[in-house]
Design an enzyme around this catalytic site. Structure first.
Site, PDB file in Angstrom:
ATOM      1  N   CYS A   4       0.353  -1.253 -12.769  1.00  0.00           N
ATOM      2  CA  CYS A   4       1.719  -1.412 -13.254  1.00  0.00           C
ATOM      3  C   CYS A   4       2.292  -2.724 -12.748  1.00  0.00           C
ATOM      4  O   CYS A   4       1.757  -3.342 -11.835  1.00  0.00           O
ATOM      5  CB  CYS A   4       2.588  -0.257 -12.770  1.00  0.00           C
ATOM      6  SG  CYS A   4       1.940   1.382 -13.201  1.00  0.00           S
TER       7      CYS A   4
ATOM      8  N   ARG B 154      -0.083  -5.887 -17.248  1.00  0.00           N
ATOM      9  CA  ARG B 154      -0.406  -4.878 -16.255  1.00  0.00           C
ATOM     10  C   ARG B 154      -0.214  -3.463 -16.785  1.00  0.00           C
ATOM     11  O   ARG B 154      -0.633  -2.502 -16.128  1.00  0.00           O
ATOM     12  CB  ARG B 154       0.473  -5.057 -15.009  1.00  0.00           C
ATOM     13  CG  ARG B 154       0.086  -6.262 -14.160  1.00  0.00           C
ATOM     14  CD  ARG B 154       1.064  -6.446 -13.010  1.00  0.00           C
ATOM     15  NE  ARG B 154       0.523  -7.368 -12.026  1.00  0.00           N
ATOM     16  CZ  ARG B 154      -0.109  -6.994 -10.923  1.00  0.00           C
ATOM     17  NH1 ARG B 154      -0.284  -5.718 -10.665  1.00  0.00           N
ATOM     18  NH2 ARG B 154      -0.566  -7.898 -10.084  1.00  0.00           N
TER      19      ARG B 154
ATOM     20  N   ASN C 157       4.157   0.626  -8.018  1.00  0.00           N
ATOM     21  CA  ASN C 157       2.818   0.339  -8.521  1.00  0.00           C
ATOM     22  C   ASN C 157       1.829   0.816  -7.475  1.00  0.00           C
ATOM     23  O   ASN C 157       1.913   0.429  -6.315  1.00  0.00           O
ATOM     24  CB  ASN C 157       2.639  -1.163  -8.757  1.00  0.00           C
ATOM     25  CG  ASN C 157       1.194  -1.531  -9.052  1.00  0.00           C
ATOM     26  OD1 ASN C 157       0.486  -0.808  -9.739  1.00  0.00           O
ATOM     27  ND2 ASN C 157       0.743  -2.652  -8.514  1.00  0.00           N
ATOM     28  N   GLY C 158       0.880   1.656  -7.872  1.00  0.00           N
ATOM     29  CA  GLY C 158      -0.122   2.131  -6.928  1.00  0.00           C
ATOM     30  C   GLY C 158      -0.311   3.620  -7.020  1.00  0.00           C
ATOM     31  O   GLY C 158      -0.128   4.230  -8.078  1.00  0.00           O
TER      32      GLY C 158
ATOM     33  N   GLU D 117     -26.531  -4.316  -6.527  1.00  0.00           N
ATOM     34  CA  GLU D 117     -25.221  -4.924  -6.747  1.00  0.00           C
ATOM     35  C   GLU D 117     -24.971  -6.046  -5.738  1.00  0.00           C
ATOM     36  O   GLU D 117     -24.471  -7.114  -6.094  1.00  0.00           O
ATOM     37  CB  GLU D 117     -24.126  -3.854  -6.645  1.00  0.00           C
ATOM     38  CG  GLU D 117     -22.703  -4.376  -6.548  1.00  0.00           C
ATOM     39  CD  GLU D 117     -22.198  -5.094  -7.780  1.00  0.00           C
ATOM     40  OE1 GLU D 117     -21.085  -5.658  -7.713  1.00  0.00           O
ATOM     41  OE2 GLU D 117     -22.894  -5.111  -8.820  1.00  0.00           O
TER      42      GLU D 117
ATOM     43  N   LYS E 235     -17.272 -14.163 -18.391  1.00  0.00           N
ATOM     44  CA  LYS E 235     -16.760 -12.851 -18.003  1.00  0.00           C
ATOM     45  C   LYS E 235     -17.287 -11.739 -18.903  1.00  0.00           C
ATOM     46  O   LYS E 235     -17.752 -10.716 -18.432  1.00  0.00           O
ATOM     47  CB  LYS E 235     -15.231 -12.862 -18.040  1.00  0.00           C
ATOM     48  CG  LYS E 235     -14.599 -11.548 -17.593  1.00  0.00           C
ATOM     49  CD  LYS E 235     -14.927 -11.244 -16.145  1.00  0.00           C
ATOM     50  CE  LYS E 235     -14.357  -9.925 -15.690  1.00  0.00           C
ATOM     51  NZ  LYS E 235     -14.800  -9.558 -14.336  1.00  0.00           N
TER      52      LYS E 235
END
Length: 608
Positions: free
Chosen positions: A2, A27, A99-100, A480, A603
């Site tokens: 957010c 966002r 946000n979170g 990875e 990307k």
């Protein structure tokens, strides 16, 4: 993810906040809202589901006045994208934007409900508003009430708070999610990133993790997590024109690494029920109990996530799994079983090889499930079911937070399959889900080990070749780690299942070849230790990621150990992915490479 913003000043707040939300809309765009303090000191707010255009229409029809305000643009996680779940949330004399993820919101909510408080949304964020207002009711001043509430929050968050009757006051706080303070002319601003603040403020300060602040027109006081007043660097935005969106970090990759806790937490919040500790995925377009085989395919890091998913699905749900890289699978023309399920993983949802496999598997009659960060991408539109992660945009070429978000979705899917197939009971489901819900906090702890990782990086940076080793479900994390090192530092690195060391790779080992081990004490540790002793006997320099118990047993074997938080073996692959990515980043810094745009890479690979 957010976006939040706020302003205290002398001009009407609503136009300022709304334009900041325009710059933060990337966002999230499931809903948006603004709250202000009116002339008589009361809180007024406007909210709308959907994109900002909907909020704009609401504001035109019913304007908001006042010079103190906060705003929010939402990517729905906990609770549907409705007006009731839109921010700002209000309770009594308080309005907040957030946000979170508040991990302990269920406990706090139950406590507050026992005090007679009534909740009007399905979000975790509303808990913050009630908690701050609760402390106001205890006689605390706004600053003290906010600090008392902040100290009780667990998880990752960026928060902005306004108070009824306190015009010109704005409280902000951050932990695990970015938040910046902007300095204007007799005005102060809060924003999720510099993109929101750049047109408004001449100077900017990025809050450190755990900081909170009190803004009044023309002034800010910043406190650390202990409540002590601190100073943070002020930067001139004029010198940051090329860095908008990095939030004070040196690279987008560094910023995105630090967003692991939020990406994991917000992803899990969408697909779990924290109160009951159960998985809450969308309804499947098939019966998991009847699936004869799952076929997994992806490219790059997403493929390694799929490798971990195979371990989980096979061990928990007892379902056979076939896995291959998409660039090979699309041309194999392998036979597919009736009622089979194809699981495809992609950050962008536009990866050419993976999209090609999707179409061939769909033609072969397989149900298509995609794990995506961009749900409305081509793959999303062509899938039977999309399991969306909430990692937010990734700008750096090397994938970081999307990888752990993918793993979080795959872990939840495996639990869901296991429950449907009757291979785990309710107690086991709750235990596994609880270990997932604990991950954001453990992920945040990893960043307290950065100095130890930097010491390891100095050894790796001197090498021409590096070996990564893992056992069992940690083997893909070794892959990875090797991939990340190759991608951004240009050091040759290879990963192997540790048991395969003696079948060839051990011939490469000498004093010039560091051996990086992914070795939690809870996963085949004795076997891994034996392999590392074999490598050490040939002169290898052993570098290990492990936990406290593993570190004790590696004494005399490993030259350097990074001790990570203790976690359940089920979620260890997710946690251990973070430090191997940080290691690659730190090595790249020492090598002086272009971290965000490494040579020859892009990307999203939309061509073969």
């Amino acid at each position: 993810m957010c976006g939040i913003c706020g302003v205290v000043g002398h001009r009407p707040a609503t136009p300022i906040v709304f334009e900041a939300l325009r710059r933060l809309e990337y966002r999230g765009y499931d809903s948006a809202g603004i709250a202000t303090l009116t002339a008589d000191g009361t809180i007024d707010r406007r909210r709308a589901a959907g994109k900002l255009d909907n909020l704009e229409a609401v504001l035109k029809a019913d304007p908001l006045t006042g010079t103190t305000g906060i705003g929010h643009t939402r990517w729905a996680t906990h609770g549907a994208p409705t007006e009731a779940n839109a921010h700002p949330h209000a309770a009594g004399r308080v309005a907040i934007v957030h946000n979170g993820i508040i991990e302990n919101f269920a406990t706090l909510k139950a406590e507050l409900e026992s005090e007679g408080r009534i909740f009007l949304s399905d979000t975790d964020s509303e808990t913050v508003a009630h908690l701050v207002d609760f402390y106001l009711d205890q006689g605390k001043a706004p600053r003290d009430a906010a600090f008392a509430a902040i100290k009780r929050l667990e998880g990752a968050y960026a928060i902005a708070i306004i108070f009824q009757g306190h015009d010109g006051l704005l409280i902000g706080a951050r932990h695990g999610a970015p938040l910046a303070v902007g300095y204007g002319d007799g005005e102060m601003f809060l924003g999720s990133d510099s993109l929101a603040l750049a047109p408004l403020a001449s100077r900017i300060t990025y809050l450190d993790d755990g900081d909170w602040c009190e803004l009044t027109p023309g002034n800010v006081i910043i406190f650390n997590g202990d409540g002590q007043e601190v100073s943070r660097p002020i930067q001139n935005i004029a010198f940051m024109a090329g860095q908008v969106g990095k939030d004070g970090y040196r690279h987008y990759m560094e910023k995105e690494l630090h967003e692991h806790p939020v990406a994991i937490g917000q992803t899990l919040q969408r697909i779990t029920d924290p109160a009951s500790k159960t998985i809450a995925l969308p309804k499947m377009p098939f019966d998991p109990a009847q699936v004869p085989r799952v076929t997994i395919t992806a490219c790059g890091s997403a493929f390694y996530a799929g490798m971990v998913g195979r371990y989980w699905l096979e061990s928990l749900a007892r379902v056979p799994v076939e896995i291959d890289v998409a660039s090979e699978m699309r041309y194999r023309d392998a036979p597919q079983p009736d009622k089979g399920v194809a699981l495809l993983i992609s950050q962008s949802g536009e990866t050419a090889d993976t999209l090609g496999v999707l179409r061939s598997l769909k033609k072969a009659g397989q149900s298509i499930v995609s794990v995506l960060n961009v749900e409305h991408s081509t793959m999303g539109r062509e899938s039977d079911l999309v399991l969306g992660m909430v990692a937010g945009p990734e700008i750096s070429v090397a994938s970081t937070k999307a990888f752990t978000a993918q793993l979080s979705v795959l872990a939840a899917l495996s639990i869901d399959f296991a429950r449907a197939r009757g291979t785990i009971d309710k107690t086991r489901e709750e235990t596994l889900t609880a270990s997932l819900l604990d991950l954001p906090s453990r992920a945040a702890e990893v960043f307290t080990r950065v100095e130890a990782i930097q010491e390891m990086a100095r050894i790796v940076a001197e090498a021409r070749d590096v070996l990564y080793l893992g056992r069992g479900i940690c083997t893909p994390i070794a892959f990875e780690g090797a991939l990340k090192l190759k991608e951004i530092s240009y050091i040759h690195a290879e990963a192997y299942a540790a048991g395969e060391l003696k079948h060839g790779p051990i011939s490469l080992i000498d004093r010039t070849v560091p051996v990086v081990a992914i070795a939690p004490s809870t996963i085949l540790f004795d076997k891994t230790l034996s392999n590392l002793q074999e490598a050490k006997a040939r002169g290898g320099r052993i570098l290990a990621f492990t936990d406290a118990a593993g570190a004790k047993r590696l004494e005399g074997v490993a030259e350097h150990v990074v001790i990570l938080p203790d976690v359940d073996a089920f979620v260890a692959p997710i946690l251990y992915a973070i430090p191997v990515q940080i290691l690659a980043y730190e090595v790249a810094l020492l090598k002086g490479t272009d971290v965000d745009q490494p040579r020859n890479l892009a990307k999203s690979v939309t061509v073969e």
